[in-house]
Scaffold this active site. Structure first.
Site, PDB file in Angstrom:
ATOM      1  N   GLY A   5     -29.151  24.396  52.320  1.00 23.05           N
ATOM      2  CA  GLY A   5     -28.684  25.453  51.736  1.00 23.05           C
ATOM      3  C   GLY A   5     -29.733  26.821  52.224  1.00 23.05           C
ATOM      4  O   GLY A   5     -30.349  26.922  53.179  1.00 23.05           O
TER       5      GLY A   5
ATOM      6  N   GLY B  42     -28.846  31.292  61.546  1.00 22.79           N
ATOM      7  CA  GLY B  42     -29.141  30.090  62.374  1.00 22.79           C
ATOM      8  C   GLY B  42     -28.077  28.880  61.784  1.00 22.79           C
ATOM      9  O   GLY B  42     -27.418  28.502  62.884  1.00 22.79           O
ATOM     10  N   HIS B  43     -28.028  28.652  60.420  1.00 20.14           N
ATOM     11  CA  HIS B  43     -27.193  27.863  60.094  1.00 20.14           C
ATOM     12  C   HIS B  43     -25.673  28.172  60.527  1.00 20.14           C
ATOM     13  O   HIS B  43     -24.970  27.185  60.915  1.00 20.14           O
ATOM     14  CB  HIS B  43     -27.044  27.822  58.708  1.00 20.14           C
ATOM     15  CG  HIS B  43     -28.436  27.286  57.982  1.00 20.14           C
ATOM     16  ND1 HIS B  43     -29.309  27.878  57.168  1.00 20.14           N
ATOM     17  CD2 HIS B  43     -29.027  26.028  57.862  1.00 20.14           C
ATOM     18  CE1 HIS B  43     -30.187  27.403  56.899  1.00 20.14           C
ATOM     19  NE2 HIS B  43     -30.379  26.156  57.181  1.00 20.14           N
TER      20      HIS B  43
ATOM     21  N   GLN C 100     -37.706  17.314  64.503  1.00 17.50           N
ATOM     22  CA  GLN C 100     -36.741  17.020  63.326  1.00 17.50           C
ATOM     23  C   GLN C 100     -35.333  16.415  64.629  1.00 17.50           C
ATOM     24  O   GLN C 100     -34.741  15.065  64.351  1.00 17.50           O
ATOM     25  CB  GLN C 100     -35.997  17.802  62.543  1.00 17.50           C
ATOM     26  CG  GLN C 100     -34.686  17.506  61.837  1.00 17.50           C
ATOM     27  CD  GLN C 100     -34.389  18.306  60.689  1.00 17.50           C
ATOM     28  OE1 GLN C 100     -35.036  18.239  59.682  1.00 17.50           O
ATOM     29  NE2 GLN C 100     -33.461  19.307  61.052  1.00 17.50           N
TER      30      GLN C 100
END
Ligand code: PAF
Length: 296
Positions: A42, A47-48, A167
């Site tokens: 969230g 970027g998201h 990641q």
């Protein structure tokens, strides 16, 4: 412009599964859907949303998960204060035309508690250095929740930003090692106009910290330029970058390293593909960034 898609919001796994199942068997018997998945915690930013846009272009249905995952926060980190502007996030997803938003509770995700949980443990050579050295257990928490989310959403494609480079490598390796039927798609880091990599944690920066934060990106550009132009050796370029960062008032450098872009193995000399990664604290705010060094 508002999208014509009616965004479904699922707060529990059973409802999400039912929707996913119907997508496959009931409504689309002749033409199988292509499901794109953007996992997030969230506090969505551009970027998201660039990952969401890419997913919408490439897939017939897009699912965004919004879950602040407690098991990837190390003791003393910002789990409690992590921003959770759910209504704003939902509005962004609705406007973009996301098909489903999955917003489970911790109880839904970890019904047996966090202490006794089957976990995914990525190999130490991927997690023992860089961020993993400063956040022990973090990547185990990430890999575990991503594996669970993949099982719940059953995506064909999953979208990750290159900003969280370690990641990305850990997730790619998990997918390969566990033969998970999902293709991982990486997308370039989205930056503010002054070069600062977008991050949900940037809101924590005070105005002084915000003003100096672009120094991370500038340093990465300089290291890359010095090393590829052969003005300096890679090690000299890194040492020069570290020295400059260590002189920035209020900044505590955690690492500035060059690694193989596929294996994340540290490299002594320039090679291809190579990534230079940095992490530093500005006050209490931990920032990370990286640059994929162009082929010489
Ligand atoms: O990158 C993030 O926001 C998180 O680490 C992820 C992949 C959503 C897992 O919680």
């Amino acid at each position: 412009m508002k999208s014509t898609v009616e965004t479904q919001v699922f707060e529990n796994i059973a409802d999400l599964r039912q929707w996913r199942c119907r997508l496959r068997y009931k409504d689309n018997f002749d033409r199988q859907p292509i499901v794109g998945f953007v996992p997030t915690m969230g506090a969505l930013h551009q970027g998201h949303m660039s990952l969401v846009q890419k997913a919408l272009q490439e897939c017939s249905h897009v699912v965004v998960s919004i879950f602040v995952n407690p098991i990837q926060f190390v003791k003393g980190e910002d789990f409690d204060k992590y921003p959770r502007p759910f209504e704003k996030d939902l509005e962004l997803c609705v406007r973009a035309g996301v098909h489903a938003v999955f917003h489970p509770t911790c109880e839904q995700m970890y019904p047996n508690g966090q202490a006794s949980l089957t976990r995914v443990v990525p190999p130490g050579e991927l997690t023992g250095h860089l961020c993993g050295a400063f956040r022990p257990g973090h990547f185990e928490g990430v890999a575990t929740v991503v594996a669970k989310l993949f099982g719940q959403v059953e995506p064909n494609y999953a979208y990750f930003g290159e900003k969280d480079y370690q990641q990305l490598v850990v997730v790619r390796r998990m997918v390969a090692d566990l033969d998970l039927p999902v293709a991982v798609v990486a997308s370039p880091t989205v930056r503010e106009s002054d070069g600062l990599a977008m991050s949900s944690r940037n809101v924590y920066l005070n105005s002084g910290e915000r003003a100096v934060a672009p120094v991370l990106h500038q340093t990465l550009l300089t290291v890359s330029k010095n090393a590829t132009s052969k003005a300096l050796t890679l090690q000299e370029a890194l040492a020069d970058g570290r020295r400059k960062l260590e002189q920035v008032p209020g900044l505590t450098l955690q690492y500035l390293e060059a690694c193989d872009a596929i294996t994340l193995e540290p490299v002594a000399e320039c090679k291809h593909p190579m990534v230079v990664l940095v992490a530093a604290k500005l006050g209490d705010v931990r920032l990370i960034d990286n640059i994929i060094v162009p082929k010489i």
